[in-house]
Write a protein that holds these residues in place. Sequence first.
Motif, PDB file in Angstrom:
ATOM      1  N   ARG A  68       0.841  -1.202   0.000  1.00 23.84           N
ATOM      2  CA  ARG A  68       0.000   0.000   0.000  1.00 23.84           C
ATOM      3  C   ARG A  68       0.876   1.252   0.000  1.00 23.84           C
ATOM      4  O   ARG A  68       1.865   1.327   0.736  1.00 23.84           O
ATOM      5  N   HIS A  69       0.495   2.225  -0.824  1.00 20.98           N
ATOM      6  CA  HIS A  69       1.210   3.500  -0.766  1.00 20.98           C
ATOM      7  C   HIS A  69       0.222   4.654  -0.820  1.00 20.98           C
ATOM      8  O   HIS A  69      -0.938   4.476  -1.202  1.00 20.98           O
ATOM      9  N   GLU A  70       0.708   5.810  -0.417  1.00 20.31           N
ATOM     10  CA  GLU A  70      -0.108   7.023  -0.487  1.00 20.31           C
ATOM     11  C   GLU A  70       0.834   8.165  -0.855  1.00 20.31           C
ATOM     12  O   GLU A  70       1.994   8.172  -0.433  1.00 20.31           O
ATOM     13  N   ILE A  71       0.323   9.103  -1.637  1.00 19.38           N
ATOM     14  CA  ILE A  71       1.151  10.253  -2.004  1.00 19.38           C
ATOM     15  C   ILE A  71       0.668  11.460  -1.207  1.00 19.38           C
ATOM     16  O   ILE A  71      -0.521  11.794  -1.247  1.00 19.38           O
ATOM     17  N   TRP A  72       1.597  12.041  -0.448  1.00 16.57           N
ATOM     18  CA  TRP A  72       1.278  13.205   0.380  1.00 16.57           C
ATOM     19  C   TRP A  72       2.259  14.322   0.040  1.00 16.57           C
ATOM     20  O   TRP A  72       3.466  14.122   0.123  1.00 16.57           O
ATOM     21  N   GLN A  73       1.724  15.472  -0.389  1.00 18.37           N
ATOM     22  CA  GLN A  73       2.562  16.627  -0.735  1.00 18.37           C
ATOM     23  C   GLN A  73       3.632  16.252  -1.768  1.00 18.37           C
ATOM     24  O   GLN A  73       4.751  16.765  -1.738  1.00 18.37           O
ATOM     25  N   GLY A  74       3.305  15.318  -2.651  1.00 27.89           N
ATOM     26  CA  GLY A  74       4.253  14.938  -3.697  1.00 27.89           C
ATOM     27  C   GLY A  74       5.289  13.921  -3.253  1.00 27.89           C
ATOM     28  O   GLY A  74       6.264  13.684  -3.974  1.00 27.89           O
ATOM     29  N   PHE A  75       5.093  13.291  -2.098  1.00 26.47           N
ATOM     30  CA  PHE A  75       6.027  12.270  -1.610  1.00 26.47           C
ATOM     31  C   PHE A  75       5.306  10.927  -1.515  1.00 26.47           C
ATOM     32  O   PHE A  75       4.151  10.870  -1.090  1.00 26.47           O
ATOM     33  N   VAL A  76       6.013   9.861  -1.902  1.00 28.68           N
ATOM     34  CA  VAL A  76       5.425   8.523  -1.848  1.00 28.68           C
ATOM     35  C   VAL A  76       5.764   7.895  -0.497  1.00 28.68           C
ATOM     36  O   VAL A  76       6.943   7.759  -0.145  1.00 28.68           O
ATOM     37  N   PHE A  77       4.742   7.547   0.237  1.00 32.20           N
ATOM     38  CA  PHE A  77       4.904   6.855   1.519  1.00 32.20           C
ATOM     39  C   PHE A  77       4.303   5.460   1.389  1.00 32.20           C
ATOM     40  O   PHE A  77       3.301   5.281   0.685  1.00 32.20           O
ATOM     41  N   ILE A  78       4.878   4.492   2.096  1.00 26.36           N
ATOM     42  CA  ILE A  78       4.297   3.144   2.097  1.00 26.36           C
ATOM     43  C   ILE A  78       3.887   2.743   3.505  1.00 26.36           C
ATOM     44  O   ILE A  78       4.445   3.223   4.494  1.00 26.36           O
ATOM     45  N   ASN A  79       2.918   1.847   3.548  1.00 23.97           N
ATOM     46  CA  ASN A  79       2.463   1.278   4.816  1.00 23.97           C
ATOM     47  C   ASN A  79       2.502  -0.237   4.658  1.00 23.97           C
ATOM     48  O   ASN A  79       1.687  -0.817   3.946  1.00 23.97           O
ATOM     49  N   LEU A  80       3.482  -0.877   5.301  1.00 17.62           N
ATOM     50  CA  LEU A  80       3.748  -2.296   5.041  1.00 17.62           C
ATOM     51  C   LEU A  80       2.619  -3.210   5.502  1.00 17.62           C
ATOM     52  O   LEU A  80       2.316  -4.194   4.831  1.00 17.62           O
ATOM     53  N   ASP A  81       1.996  -2.916   6.650  1.00 20.18           N
ATOM     54  CA  ASP A  81       0.937  -3.842   7.089  1.00 20.18           C
ATOM     55  C   ASP A  81      -0.424  -3.499   6.491  1.00 20.18           C
ATOM     56  O   ASP A  81      -1.396  -4.235   6.682  1.00 20.18           O
ATOM     57  N   GLY A  82      -0.495  -2.382   5.762  1.00 21.97           N
ATOM     58  CA  GLY A  82      -1.727  -2.045   5.043  1.00 21.97           C
ATOM     59  C   GLY A  82      -2.879  -1.596   5.922  1.00 21.97           C
ATOM     60  O   GLY A  82      -4.005  -1.458   5.449  1.00 21.97           O
ATOM     61  N   LYS A  83      -2.615  -1.333   7.213  1.00 22.26           N
ATOM     62  CA  LYS A  83      -3.739  -1.046   8.112  1.00 22.26           C
ATOM     63  C   LYS A  83      -3.722   0.366   8.694  1.00 22.26           C
ATOM     64  O   LYS A  83      -4.584   0.704   9.500  1.00 22.26           O
ATOM     65  N   ALA A  84      -2.738   1.168   8.356  1.00 25.16           N
ATOM     66  CA  ALA A  84      -2.610   2.482   9.013  1.00 25.16           C
ATOM     67  C   ALA A  84      -3.732   3.430   8.595  1.00 25.16           C
ATOM     68  O   ALA A  84      -4.266   3.333   7.487  1.00 25.16           O
ATOM     69  N   GLN A  85      -4.037   4.374   9.504  1.00 23.72           N
ATOM     70  CA  GLN A  85      -4.949   5.468   9.152  1.00 23.72           C
ATOM     71  C   GLN A  85      -4.344   6.212   7.961  1.00 23.72           C
ATOM     72  O   GLN A  85      -3.121   6.335   7.857  1.00 23.72           O
ATOM     73  N   SER A  86      -5.179   6.721   7.067  1.00 28.34           N
ATOM     74  CA  SER A  86      -4.680   7.444   5.895  1.00 28.34           C
ATOM     75  C   SER A  86      -3.690   8.534   6.316  1.00 28.34           C
ATOM     76  O   SER A  86      -3.934   9.276   7.267  1.00 28.34           O
ATOM     77  N   LEU A  87      -2.579   8.623   5.595  1.00 25.67           N
ATOM     78  CA  LEU A  87      -1.565   9.627   5.934  1.00 25.67           C
ATOM     79  C   LEU A  87      -2.121  11.034   5.736  1.00 25.67           C
ATOM     80  O   LEU A  87      -1.821  11.949   6.499  1.00 25.67           O
ATOM     81  N   THR A  88      -2.918  11.215   4.705  1.00 26.18           N
ATOM     82  CA  THR A  88      -3.499  12.537   4.441  1.00 26.18           C
ATOM     83  C   THR A  88      -4.346  12.985   5.628  1.00 26.18           C
ATOM     84  O   THR A  88      -4.274  14.138   6.057  1.00 26.18           O
ATOM     85  N   GLU A  89      -5.125  12.051   6.193  1.00 27.93           N
ATOM     86  CA  GLU A  89      -5.918  12.384   7.388  1.00 27.93           C
ATOM     87  C   GLU A  89      -4.999  12.683   8.569  1.00 27.93           C
ATOM     88  O   GLU A  89      -5.181  13.646   9.302  1.00 27.93           O
ATOM     89  N   ARG A  90      -3.995  11.839   8.713  1.00 27.38           N
ATOM     90  CA  ARG A  90      -3.094  11.957   9.858  1.00 27.38           C
ATOM     91  C   ARG A  90      -2.342  13.292   9.835  1.00 27.38           C
ATOM     92  O   ARG A  90      -2.037  13.864  10.865  1.00 27.38           O
ATOM     93  N   MET A  91      -2.034  13.770   8.639  1.00 26.83           N
ATOM     94  CA  MET A  91      -1.213  14.976   8.500  1.00 26.83           C
ATOM     95  C   MET A  91      -2.044  16.235   8.262  1.00 26.83           C
ATOM     96  O   MET A  91      -1.487  17.313   8.034  1.00 26.83           O
ATOM     97  N   ALA A  92      -3.367  16.118   8.317  1.00 27.22           N
ATOM     98  CA  ALA A  92      -4.234  17.251   7.955  1.00 27.22           C
ATOM     99  C   ALA A  92      -3.877  18.552   8.683  1.00 27.22           C
ATOM    100  O   ALA A  92      -3.830  19.617   8.055  1.00 27.22           O
ATOM    101  N   PRO A  93      -3.576  18.516  10.003  1.00 31.38           N
ATOM    102  CA  PRO A  93      -3.385  19.803  10.699  1.00 31.38           C
ATOM    103  C   PRO A  93      -2.184  20.609  10.215  1.00 31.38           C
ATOM    104  O   PRO A  93      -2.161  21.823  10.387  1.00 31.38           O
ATOM    105  N   ILE A  94      -1.190  19.975   9.608  1.00 32.78           N
ATOM    106  CA  ILE A  94       0.023  20.724   9.242  1.00 32.78           C
ATOM    107  C   ILE A  94      -0.170  21.509   7.937  1.00 32.78           C
ATOM    108  O   ILE A  94       0.522  22.498   7.690  1.00 32.78           O
TER     109      ILE A  94
END
Length: 396
Positions: free
Chosen positions: A155-181
């Motif tokens: 699983r991967h997600e693109i945040w601010q033009g950066f590719v992040f991966i989540n190996l176990d596939g279960k994490a909360q969405s990074l976009t949600e997690r990083m919303a306040p910044i």
Amino acid sequence: MNIMSGMPEQSDATARTLEAMKHIVETGNSEWRSLPPHAYRSQEIFDLEKEKIFRPGWILLGRPDMVPNAGDFVSIDVIDEPLVMVRDKAGKLRVLSRVCRHRWAPVCDGAGNTSSFVCPYHAWAFNLDGSLRNAPGMEDTPNFKPEEMGLFEVRHEIWQGFVFINLDGKAQSLTERMAPIVDEIKEFRLSEWKLVRSRDYGECPWDWKVFMDNGECYHHIGAHKDTFEIDFPGLESWDSPNNGNYVLTWCRSRPTSVVKSTAGEDVVSPLFSSDIMPGLTETQRLNLCLIYVFPNYFINPWPDITYYVRMFPLGPGRIRMILDYLVPPHMEDGPELQKKLDELEVFVNKFNDEDTAVCTFVQRGVQSTKAIPAPLSRCEGLNRDFALWVSRQMTA
Ligand code: FES
Ligand SMILES: [Fe+2]
């Protein structure tokens, strides 16, 4: 080995470290303490970190423009996982396991452009989307289903033009997690910047947590007195409020370090060019900006150039570190720009040498029986929040 749980027994030292982490969680680290030094050197702790931090977390892998065209691929090892970031035939970016579905050889290595991945061991071939194309001599194998034998996708997600991966596939969405910044950094428009150079520093002899701890600006007054301290006094740094998943640190520039940009705006002495990113706020133009997304992402966007580090833990006290440079979208890559990057790298290498020296001696320091948890200064909010974040993950 604990027969009931199947987990290795913990040593007394690890049990004490986890107790200290529980205390940090219970107090919200209101006592402003570092993690115990044992955490920075222990194989047992590192093994736990793999399970509690790196597999469930979001790990920075790179930028989509590392694989701009169909067939482009880049191999990257993250913890024990050999991975490849690839652009498939349909133009979709994918992150695949490089572990062959036959007997586990890596199906590719390095970077390049290809139409398929052919395993070097027994020549099984995989399409760029990971599906199995050909497995010689497997027709008679019972229950062999080619359609189920593709490379595993991560699983991967693109945040601010950066590719992040989540190996176990279960994490909360990074976009949600990083919303306040986002409100504080959106004018940088980081997703639009262009990758123009990467510098692989290879294996470095310090722990990934020593690396993250070293992100505070407090050490400008010592380690960087001849570089960063000249424009950004370490005692003039502060952190924006955060939700615990990241830290955004600012360091005020000296009034004497402020100049005019090409467009006539006040800006702290540009590292690279006066033709800065348009539309930045005064806070972004006049202060050093440092963003840390736990566990392995650090970026330092300047008004005219940005560098970020891809840091991959290799073991307790060992990381691999790669520095990438981005320029604003209006700058054209070419010989002129590359020449300026050469000049910039002289400065970067100078402060990197300073950081290498301190990280190396800190890693030696944490081996000592006289090293105990550290009291932190008001300029080490990063360290306080990082210790709290690590403690939360490790004791959850
Ligand atoms: S290990 Fe890949 S084809 Fe045998
Ligand atoms: Fe530093």
